[in-house]
Design a protein around this motif. Structure first.
Motif, PDB file in Angstrom:
ATOM      1  N   PRO A 147       0.807  -1.229   0.000  1.00  0.00           N
ATOM      2  CA  PRO A 147       0.000   0.000   0.000  1.00  0.00           C
ATOM      3  C   PRO A 147       0.833   1.268   0.000  1.00  0.00           C
ATOM      4  N   VAL A 148       2.101   1.156   0.386  1.00  0.00           N
ATOM      5  CA  VAL A 148       2.993   2.318   0.383  1.00  0.00           C
ATOM      6  C   VAL A 148       4.290   1.960  -0.324  1.00  0.00           C
ATOM      7  N   LEU A 149       4.576   2.697  -1.391  1.00  0.00           N
ATOM      8  CA  LEU A 149       5.847   2.578  -2.115  1.00  0.00           C
ATOM      9  C   LEU A 149       6.294   3.989  -2.468  1.00  0.00           C
ATOM     10  N   SER A 150       7.316   4.456  -1.799  1.00  0.00           N
ATOM     11  CA  SER A 150       7.797   5.814  -2.033  1.00  0.00           C
ATOM     12  C   SER A 150       9.291   5.877  -1.772  1.00  0.00           C
ATOM     13  N   ALA A 151       9.887   7.007  -2.054  1.00  0.00           N
ATOM     14  CA  ALA A 151      11.314   7.158  -1.778  1.00  0.00           C
ATOM     15  C   ALA A 151      11.587   7.112  -0.283  1.00  0.00           C
ATOM     16  N   ALA A 152      10.580   7.430   0.527  1.00  0.00           N
ATOM     17  CA  ALA A 152      10.744   7.390   1.976  1.00  0.00           C
ATOM     18  C   ALA A 152      10.473   6.013   2.556  1.00  0.00           C
ATOM     19  N   GLU A 153       9.740   5.195   1.817  1.00  0.00           N
ATOM     20  CA  GLU A 153       9.424   3.837   2.278  1.00  0.00           C
ATOM     21  C   GLU A 153       9.612   2.871   1.120  1.00  0.00           C
ATOM     22  N   ARG A 154      10.857   2.552   0.867  1.00  0.00           N
ATOM     23  CA  ARG A 154      11.213   1.675  -0.247  1.00  0.00           C
ATOM     24  C   ARG A 154      11.088   0.213   0.158  1.00  0.00           C
ATOM     25  N   PRO A 155      10.843  -0.659  -0.815  1.00  0.00           N
ATOM     26  CA  PRO A 155      10.834  -2.096  -0.512  1.00  0.00           C
ATOM     27  C   PRO A 155      12.243  -2.579  -0.203  1.00  0.00           C
ATOM     28  N   ASN A 156      12.337  -3.652   0.528  1.00  0.00           N
ATOM     29  CA  ASN A 156      13.626  -4.245   0.869  1.00  0.00           C
ATOM     30  C   ASN A 156      14.279  -4.809  -0.390  1.00  0.00           C
ATOM     31  N   GLU A 157      15.349  -4.161  -0.835  1.00  0.00           N
ATOM     32  CA  GLU A 157      15.979  -4.554  -2.093  1.00  0.00           C
ATOM     33  C   GLU A 157      16.707  -5.888  -1.992  1.00  0.00           C
ATOM     34  N   GLU A 158      17.015  -6.305  -0.765  1.00  0.00           N
ATOM     35  CA  GLU A 158      17.758  -7.557  -0.594  1.00  0.00           C
ATOM     36  C   GLU A 158      16.844  -8.784  -0.693  1.00  0.00           C
ATOM     37  N   ALA A 159      15.564  -8.582  -0.447  1.00  0.00           N
ATOM     38  CA  ALA A 159      14.626  -9.707  -0.508  1.00  0.00           C
ATOM     39  C   ALA A 159      14.133  -9.912  -1.937  1.00  0.00           C
ATOM     40  N   ALA A 160      13.907 -11.140  -2.303  1.00  0.00           N
ATOM     41  CA  ALA A 160      13.410 -11.447  -3.649  1.00  0.00           C
ATOM     42  C   ALA A 160      11.931 -11.090  -3.716  1.00  0.00           C
ATOM     43  N   GLN A 161      11.591 -10.109  -4.553  1.00  0.00           N
ATOM     44  CA  GLN A 161      10.224  -9.629  -4.663  1.00  0.00           C
ATOM     45  C   GLN A 161       9.864  -9.499  -6.143  1.00  0.00           C
ATOM     46  N   PRO A 162       9.380 -10.586  -6.745  1.00  0.00           N
ATOM     47  CA  PRO A 162       9.090 -10.574  -8.184  1.00  0.00           C
ATOM     48  C   PRO A 162       8.115  -9.475  -8.600  1.00  0.00           C
ATOM     49  N   ASP A 163       7.091  -9.203  -7.756  1.00  0.00           N
ATOM     50  CA  ASP A 163       6.121  -8.172  -8.128  1.00  0.00           C
ATOM     51  C   ASP A 163       6.744  -6.783  -8.138  1.00  0.00           C
ATOM     52  N   ILE A 164       7.683  -6.520  -7.235  1.00  0.00           N
ATOM     53  CA  ILE A 164       8.377  -5.236  -7.233  1.00  0.00           C
ATOM     54  C   ILE A 164       9.250  -5.106  -8.481  1.00  0.00           C
ATOM     55  N   GLU A 165       9.900  -6.201  -8.853  1.00  0.00           N
ATOM     56  CA  GLU A 165      10.719  -6.180 -10.064  1.00  0.00           C
ATOM     57  C   GLU A 165       9.846  -5.932 -11.287  1.00  0.00           C
ATOM     58  N   GLU A 166       8.622  -6.474 -11.298  1.00  0.00           N
ATOM     59  CA  GLU A 166       7.692  -6.211 -12.399  1.00  0.00           C
ATOM     60  C   GLU A 166       7.341  -4.726 -12.462  1.00  0.00           C
ATOM     61  N   TYR A 167       7.087  -4.156 -11.299  1.00  0.00           N
ATOM     62  CA  TYR A 167       6.740  -2.726 -11.243  1.00  0.00           C
ATOM     63  C   TYR A 167       7.887  -1.886 -11.802  1.00  0.00           C
ATOM     64  N   LYS A 168       9.107  -2.220 -11.413  1.00  0.00           N
ATOM     65  CA  LYS A 168      10.267  -1.481 -11.922  1.00  0.00           C
ATOM     66  C   LYS A 168      10.322  -1.536 -13.452  1.00  0.00           C
ATOM     67  N   LYS A 169      10.078  -2.724 -13.995  1.00  0.00           N
ATOM     68  CA  LYS A 169      10.154  -2.895 -15.449  1.00  0.00           C
ATOM     69  C   LYS A 169       9.033  -2.135 -16.151  1.00  0.00           C
ATOM     70  N   LEU A 170       7.816  -2.214 -15.601  1.00  0.00           N
ATOM     71  CA  LEU A 170       6.704  -1.507 -16.215  1.00  0.00           C
ATOM     72  C   LEU A 170       6.897   0.006 -16.119  1.00  0.00           C
TER      73      LEU A 170
END
Length: 580
Positions: A547-570
């Motif tokens: 529900p929150v994705l911002s520069a102040a609350e970023r996802p954990n880049e070390e954890a494998a998160q396929p949906d976040i990687e999809e968002y980055k690509k889109l």
């Protein structure tokens, strides 16, 4: 013998004075001896010395080289001091793109130097005087000889910078490289080294494993199965209000009177209203980034901290909320009661799909609060635009206000702060809260007007960011805290701004609908009963998990998160490779 002593003293000066410049530049804002880590101190001093040597070979004089480097360090440090004071963020390489915008609002700030700044400038001037006694020069050399050495040292400097930018080297030498905490990064690495470490992020790299066709196919999978004509197309009025926020999220305090009574009443189960808090990606400045997230659905979490997409990345038409609504039959209006070249809006707005743009020159017979067009006049402009449009022609109006812009420490004949806070004798805080109350009154008038209209109208109102630390610090002090020692969770509170969506027809009531700014555009479409684009369909699904994705609350880049990687690509595909 005397000549050898002069030569030796000049060589020592070429090494010693650049180190002094490093500590003086840091001293504008903090203590470089105690706050900058050991290895970053060493690397920063090497950078300063290297530049001094290059200047020595270019200008063939030690004193001239040190004067030039020192003057540049003194001025750059001074600029960084004021930038940090005004927006609570240090300078970054991409701020070069924001010079025009900064000059536009420069007369709104107080540039009176502090005692500390005066002492630092005096220190620089004292070093300049001492450097004047150094006499080593290369007058006996031919120009091409010194120029060749300058080029050689430039190449070496580039190689050294390249090493400093390697992540494994940074980690081995305790160089803090987390861009999402730029203030801490600058404080522990020093100004020069931080700038060097940020340089690679001037451009955005493709996400790992990105393929254009794969991104296109992924996006196509979220296209609506069947496009149906919406039952109605309500007029959509959006106000992104400058620095509007409720500092009560930082902790309890006692104002002399309520500074947002109407807005609070809307938060308490008002009919046909959606309310909640947004997590913004900026605090104290960089308004354009909140615009960017709302209008595009993209998040600053995947872009370099401090970058400004309006000025760096939007160079062609891209899919955005205005262009989508335009395709649905809306007339699209962008409004801002200030200069058109701020954040390059005059160039960017058409690329986002705005058919009409109105800037300061279009705001006739308006009232001013301090030096800025009042929010009351902004309401007048929206009403005027609504009344002049064709009947039953749906409009999408997006207005960015200016009334509450910093600085908050100056006195004006046309504005007297009247709200005080018990236990906090801060003129800036009093100014800010008094301005917010004027905004609250303007919002009440806006909704009152549209509640009487027959055409369906959806009003969206939210703040772009909280004010800078000068305003917020007294609230933190009342809680026994300081912005310099906040926990990660406390720091997140500085990025919360309230929002509401209200309609003059039935949309139901929803409270605590918290999210980040990138999801708000989709929420507006959904609340208006309009179909979602493929991208907004994707974001709607993603928001359930994040529900929150911002520069102040970023996802954990070390954890494998396929949906976040999809968002980055889109996002990369939408921003850089798919053109509307």
């Amino acid at each position: 013998m005397k000549q050898k002593v002069k030569r030796l003293s000049s060589i020592i000066g070429l090494i010693f004075f650049p180190a002094v410049y490093f500590y003086l530049l840091e001293a504008y804002t903090h203590n470089g001896f105690t706050e900058v880590r050991i290895w970053p101190q060493v690397f920063s001093i090497i950078l300063y010395i290297w530049v001094a040597v290059i200047l020595f070979f270019l200008f063939r004089s030690v004193k001239l080289a040190l004067w030039i480097e020192g003057a540049f360090a003194m001025l750059l440090g001074l600029v960084n001091y004021y930038v940090y004071t005004f927006r609570s963020l240090p300078l970054a390489p991409w701020d070069i793109f924001s010079v025009k915008t900064a000059l536009n609002v420069a007369d709104s700030y107080n540039f009176m130097p502090s005692f500390q700044v005066v002492c630092v400038v005096a220190g620089f001037l004292a070093v300049f005087c001492l450097a004047g006694f150094l006499e080593l020069d290369l007058k006996k050399w031919k120009w091409h000889e010194s120029l060749v050495l300058a080029v050689v040292f430039c190449l070496g400097f580039g190689a050294f910078v390249s090493i400093l930018q390697k992540e494994d080297f940074q980690n081995r030498h305790l160089m803090y490289n987390k861009l999402f905490t730029p203030v801490y990064m600058w404080q522990v690495n020093g100004f020069a080294l931080t700038m060097v470490m940020q340089m690679p992020y001037l451009a955005v790299e493709k996400p790992k494993g990105y393929q254009k066709e794969e991104a296109k196919e992924l996006l196509d999978a979220y296209e609506p199965e069947k496009e149906t004509e919406p039952a109605q197309k309500p007029n959509i009025i959006v106000i992104m209000d400058e620095a509007f926020s409720d500092l009560g999220v930082l902790g309890e305090f006692s104002p002399s009177e309520d500074y947002m009574p109407y807005f609070r009443s809307m938060f308490q189960d008002a009919k046909n209203t959606v309310t909640g808090y947004l997590s913004a990606s900026v605090c104290g400045g960089n308004t354009a980034n909140t615009e960017f997230e709302f209008l595009t659905g993209h998040t600053m979490a995947f872009l370099p901290q401090g970058s400004v997409p309006y000025q760096q990345y939007i160079k062609h038409e891209i899919p955005a909320l205005p262009s989508y609504l335009r395709d649905l039959g809306y007339e699209t209006y962008a409004m801002h009661p200030y200069l058109s070249n701020g954040w390059d809006r005059e160039s960017v707005y058409p690329l986002l799909g705005f058919s009409h743009m109105e800037f300061l020159e279009s705001y006739k017979n308006c009232s001013y609060v301090r030096k800025f067009v009042s929010d009351e006049s902004c309401v007048d402009k929206l009403i005027e635009t609504f009344e002049q449009k064709e009947p039953n022609q749906p409009m999408f109006a997006f207005q960015v206000t200016m009334q509450n812009h910093g600085s908050y420490g100056d006195a004006y004949e046309n504005f007297t702060p009247h709200i005080t806070v018990e236990g906090a004798s801060s003129y800036s805080l009093s100014t800010y809260l008094s301005l917010i109350q004027k905004t609250d009154q303007a919002l009440e008038r806006l909704i009152s007007y549209f509640s009487k209209q027959e055409e369906p109208v959806l009003v969206v109102f939210f703040g772009d960011h909280q004010p800078n630390d000068v305003v917020a610090e007294p609230i933190w002090q009342l809680q026994g805290k300081s912005y310099r020692s906040l926990t990660e969770e406390e720091n997140k509170l500085r990025y919360q701004v309230p929002y509401l969506i209200w309609a003059n027809y039935e949309i139901g009531t929803e409270n605590d609908a918290d999210m980040s700014v990138n999801y708000l555009g989709g929420k507006v479409l959904e609340t208006a009963g309009l179909p979602l684009s493929a991208y907004q369909n994707y974001l709607k699904g993603l928001s359930k998990s994040y529900p929150v994705l911002s520069a102040a609350e970023r996802p954990n880049e070390e954890a494998a998160q396929p949906d976040i990687e999809e968002y980055k690509k889109l996002q990369y595909y939408q921003l850089f490779e798919k053109q509307d």
